[in-house]
Design a protein around this motif. Structure first.
Motif, mmCIF file in Angstrom:
data_model
loop_
_atom_site.group_PDB
_atom_site.id
_atom_site.type_symbol
_atom_site.label_atom_id
_atom_site.label_comp_id
_atom_site.label_asym_id
_atom_site.label_seq_id
_atom_site.Cartn_x
_atom_site.Cartn_y
_atom_site.Cartn_z
ATOM 1 N N PHE A 93 3.765 1.631 -1.196
ATOM 2 C CA PHE A 93 4.283 1.820 -2.560
ATOM 3 C C PHE A 93 3.186 2.346 -3.482
ATOM 4 O O PHE A 93 3.403 3.247 -4.282
ATOM 5 C CB PHE A 93 4.847 0.490 -3.078
ATOM 6 N N ASN A 94 1.989 1.784 -3.322
ATOM 7 C CA ASN A 94 0.900 2.213 -4.205
ATOM 8 C C ASN A 94 0.515 3.678 -4.005
ATOM 9 O O ASN A 94 0.079 4.327 -4.942
ATOM 10 C CB ASN A 94 -0.324 1.330 -3.983
ATOM 11 N N PHE A 95 0.690 4.189 -2.764
ATOM 12 C CA PHE A 95 0.381 5.622 -2.550
ATOM 13 C C PHE A 95 1.152 6.474 -3.526
ATOM 14 O O PHE A 95 0.667 7.502 -3.997
ATOM 15 C CB PHE A 95 0.740 6.045 -1.112
ATOM 16 N N LEU A 129 -8.157 7.105 -5.221
ATOM 17 C CA LEU A 129 -7.684 6.658 -3.906
ATOM 18 C C LEU A 129 -8.712 7.038 -2.837
ATOM 19 O O LEU A 129 -9.048 6.248 -1.965
ATOM 20 C CB LEU A 129 -6.319 7.299 -3.610
ATOM 21 N N LYS A 165 -8.976 -7.351 6.687
ATOM 22 C CA LYS A 165 -8.701 -6.510 5.526
ATOM 23 C C LYS A 165 -8.164 -5.187 6.015
ATOM 24 O O LYS A 165 -8.446 -4.757 7.125
ATOM 25 C CB LYS A 165 -9.970 -6.287 4.713
ATOM 26 N N GLN A 177 1.698 6.083 -6.426
ATOM 27 C CA GLN A 177 1.044 6.179 -7.735
ATOM 28 C C GLN A 177 -0.183 7.072 -7.715
ATOM 29 O O GLN A 177 -0.633 7.551 -8.747
ATOM 30 C CB GLN A 177 0.605 4.785 -8.198
ATOM 31 N N PHE A 178 -0.776 7.246 -6.566
ATOM 32 C CA PHE A 178 -2.057 7.953 -6.510
ATOM 33 C C PHE A 178 -1.941 9.334 -5.870
ATOM 34 O O PHE A 178 -2.943 9.984 -5.641
ATOM 35 C CB PHE A 178 -3.093 7.102 -5.760
ATOM 36 N N ARG A 209 -8.139 -1.249 5.689
ATOM 37 C CA ARG A 209 -8.863 -0.103 5.131
ATOM 38 C C ARG A 209 -8.061 1.150 5.441
ATOM 39 O O ARG A 209 -7.175 1.164 6.286
ATOM 40 C CB ARG A 209 -10.258 -0.009 5.760
ATOM 41 N N MET A 210 -8.407 2.224 4.753
ATOM 42 C CA MET A 210 -7.669 3.462 4.963
ATOM 43 C C MET A 210 -8.619 4.548 5.396
ATOM 44 O O MET A 210 -9.768 4.602 4.950
ATOM 45 C CB MET A 210 -6.989 3.889 3.652
ATOM 46 N N GLU A 248 11.159 -0.972 -9.113
ATOM 47 C CA GLU A 248 9.962 -0.276 -9.587
ATOM 48 C C GLU A 248 10.266 1.183 -9.859
ATOM 49 O O GLU A 248 11.204 1.763 -9.306
ATOM 50 C CB GLU A 248 8.855 -0.358 -8.526
ATOM 51 N N VAL A 259 8.050 5.029 -10.511
ATOM 52 C CA VAL A 259 6.754 5.702 -10.534
ATOM 53 C C VAL A 259 6.942 7.005 -11.288
ATOM 54 O O VAL A 259 7.750 7.849 -10.896
ATOM 55 C CB VAL A 259 6.238 5.975 -9.116
ATOM 56 N N PHE A 286 0.826 -1.204 0.000
ATOM 57 C CA PHE A 286 0.000 0.000 0.000
ATOM 58 C C PHE A 286 0.858 1.251 0.000
ATOM 59 O O PHE A 286 0.601 2.197 -0.731
ATOM 60 C CB PHE A 286 -0.927 0.003 1.235
ATOM 61 N N ALA A 318 -11.516 4.663 -2.621
ATOM 62 C CA ALA A 318 -11.227 3.378 -1.984
ATOM 63 C C ALA A 318 -11.024 3.530 -0.466
ATOM 64 O O ALA A 318 -10.806 2.560 0.225
ATOM 65 C CB ALA A 318 -9.993 2.754 -2.638
ATOM 66 N N ALA A 319 -11.099 4.773 0.010
ATOM 67 C CA ALA A 319 -10.790 5.007 1.437
ATOM 68 C C ALA A 319 -11.970 5.668 2.152
ATOM 69 O O ALA A 319 -12.979 6.008 1.526
ATOM 70 C CB ALA A 319 -9.548 5.888 1.543
#
Lengths: 151, 474
Positions: free
Chosen positions: A7-9, A139, A118, A11-12, A120-121, A48, A50, A5, A142-143
């Motif tokens: 790392f994914n931040f 993002l 799970k 991207q968003f 969640r954010m 990776e 970005v 997650f 999804a939060a």
């Protein structure tokens, strides 16, 4: 999972132009306090990029050590110093992430919440905006969004 | 009946319908092909656009593993009823979310295939990468579109095309049925007129001109032709009537003249003979010689008159044509020629002879003249005359062959003309009328007469009589 997650931040979230020394400078993910990820974070970002930038992982013990950093995970070990830490990072273009209770309400930007196995954010949009960061609406979708003062 | 023998009306209709039908089929085929191609392309493009939109929207759901969010985004596909299935796979190829949410997992591919869109059976399926701009891939979106809608639309297009074609052909049929008349009607009218003219020999009818096109030109030409023929026909009839009248007069004249000439001639002949009988002893040799000359001239004149009468009778005293047995004819000829045959010791033979349609008296005369000539113009050998007959498709060809003196080819035509003699009177007696009578008889029977001969090698006279006989006007 939280490492992915983090790392994914990258991207968003958009950082202001001044957050990077130059166009090829790496995007830095920092961990303040005890590192809960072990080797996973390094493994996740290895190789990776970005938006053309490589990724780098730094680990800090003291908030003073944080220089160039874009995503900062504040470990649960720092909970007692959280107020000071967040105050000192105010107005710096750093996305603060944590998993301590009421992290978002106290001025942190994104808090991880575990719910039925799970993750969640919760996102404090006001804090994000104050730091001149832009979070992708996807993002936000999804939060869960909170504001300071809410439980 | 083959196409070329069909009436012009049907030909015109067929041409018009085939032409318009062919054009329609090609047009509809082009229209359908265009529909198929564009519809497939459009469907592909629509699905790929939809796939891109959905893929772009699901990046965060995948990145932060929010299934509910992913399901919600996928459920927007409800707006496109022909999207029957969709699936979202994570980076590792595991199924993460599906649409519709109650879809059995088995209905989706176990793992994503290579990216792109393709037609599979009746469906269009696609795999689209899910990635945030400029970043690593997060997963794959699978989407499947049911093409029944596409084929339904195509079927509709086909049905419309068929309907349009049917309606167009009907309109074409009605139009051509009406319009072909402008061409076929004048032609049919012309054909009717031409038929009437040839059937009734009525040259007074005229075609009415409808328009000034080629058919109008044809009508004018036909009318001009008809008036010219009418004029010529009238002139011809006048000439024929005139000819018939004068011919009849001439025949009557010849007959009457020959007949009336006999009376004074008989007088001359009888009184000369009386003179010789009563006063012969009072005359000297010279006087008796003169009387002999006078008697001889009177006899020859008698024969000439008889022959002339015979010649004119062919036309005026002919009997109707009926079946005649030629063998019997030949028997009569033999009886008539008994004296001449005995004098010359002549042999007359014949093969099987048919029954023909003719005037028996005239046929007797015809054979008698030919056989008599054959005996008269004999050579040094004993005369032999042979009669034969051969059938062709339409005629009986008779041959009278002799072994006489023969005729030089330059005379083959002349001998049939009246008063044409090839020999001096003292060499072979005769008036020069016999073969002319033969020709006249054969002409009356609608036949032909000719000769083949080699001088010194005998002659063969041929004449052909038609099997079906109608009397020919002389």
């Amino acid at each position: 999972m939280k490492a992915v997650f983090l790392f994914n931040f990258a991207q968003f979230v958009d950082w202001p132009a001044g957050a990077f020394p130059d166009s090829t400078a790496p995007l830095v993910i920092g961990v303040l306090g005890d590192d809960p990820f072990g080797p996973y974070l390094d493994e996740t970002v290895r190789g990776e990029t970005v938006r053309g930038r490589p990724l780098a992982v730094r680990r800090y013990q003291q908030i003073d050590e944080v220089r160039t950093c874009h995503i900062l995970f504040i470990s649960a070990s720092e909970e007692s110093r959280l107020g000071n830490i967040l105050d000192s990072l105010k107005h710096r273009a750093i996305l603060t992430v944590g998993d301590s209770p009421a992290f978002a309400q106290r001025g942190g930007m994104i808090r991880f919440v575990s719910e039925r196995n799970k993750i969640r954010m919760r996102i404090n949009v006001a804090a994000v905006e104050a730091a001149q960061l832009t979070i992708s609406s996807k993002l936000l979708r999804a939060a869960e969004i909170v504001s300071r003062g809410e439980p | 009946m083959s196409f070329r023998d069909r009436p012009i009306r049907q030909k015109l209709m067929a041409i018009l319908l085939l032409t318009s039908g062919g054009v329609l089929v090609l047009t509809c085929a082009a229209f359908l092909a265009y529909e198929v191609v564009t519809f497939r392309q459009t469907t592909l493009k629509n699905l790929s656009t939809l796939g891109q939109v959905i893929a772009a929207n699901t990046t965060a759901s995948l990145a932060f593993r929010n299934e509910g969010d992913a399901r919600e985004i996928l459920s927007a596909l409800r707006a496109e009823p022909h999207i029957v299935a969709a699936g979202l796979y994570d980076k590792d190829g595991r199924l993460f979310a599906r649409y519709p949410s109650d879809l059995p997992v088995a209905a989706l591919p176990a793992s994503p295939d290579r990216d792109g869109y393709r037609f599979e059976h009746a469906d269009l399926v696609g795999f689209a990468p899910v990635a945030q701009a400029g970043s690593a891939r997060l997963g794959t979106l699978y989407i499947r579109s049911d093409l029944t809608a596409v084929y339904g639309t195509l079927r509709l297009a086909g049905a419309i095309a068929a309907l349009v074609m049917g309606a167009s052909l009907l309109v074409a049929y009605l139009l051509s049925a009406t319009l072909q008349g402008t061409i076929s009607r004048p032609i049919l009218a012309l054909a009717q007129i031409a038929k009437g003219v040839s059937e009734r020999q009525d040259y007074s009818v005229r075609a009415s001109k409808v328009a000034s096109d080629e058919l109008g030109v044809l009508t004018d030409a036909l009318n001009q032709m008809l008036s010219r023929i009418e004029g010529q026909d009238r002139a011809l009839r006048r000439v024929i009537a005139e000819l018939e009248r004068s011919n009849k007069e001439l025949e009557q004249f010849a007959y009457v003249a020959s007949h009336d000439l006999q009376e004074p001639l008989r007088m001359v002949s009888s009184y000369t003979q009386l003179l010789e009988r009563r006063y012969g002893d009072k005359l000297d040799d010279k006087g008796r010689k003169f009387i002999n000359f006078a008697v001889d001239g009177a006899v020859r004149m008698q024969r000439l008159i008889n022959d002339l009468l015979e010649f004119s009778r062919v036309g005026t005293r002919g009997k109707p044509l009926q079946p005649v047995d030629v063998t019997r004819v030949l028997g009569a000829v033999r009886a008539n020629l008994t004296m001449a045959m005995a004098d010359a010791d002549a042999l007359v033979t014949h093969e099987d002879l048919p029954t023909v349609v003719g005037d028996e008296t005239q046929l007797v005369q015809l054979f008698q003249n030919l056989i008599g000539n054959a005996i008269k113009f004999r050579g040094t050998e004993r005369p032999h005359v042979h009669v034969s007959a051969q059938a062709t498709a339409a005629e009986w060809v008779f041959a009278v062959r002799d072994n006489g003196i023969g005729i030089a080819p330059e005379y083959f035509e002349r001998i049939f003309v009246i008063f044409q003699r090839l020999h001096a009177r003292d060499q072979y007696p005769g008036t020069g009328i016999g073969l002319a009578v033969c020709r006249r008889i054969v002409d009356r029977h609608g036949g032909r007469i000719w000769v083949e001969s080699v001088p010194g090698g005998g002659s063969t006279f041929y004449f052909a009589l038609p099997k079906q006989n109608g009397e020919q006007a002389l």
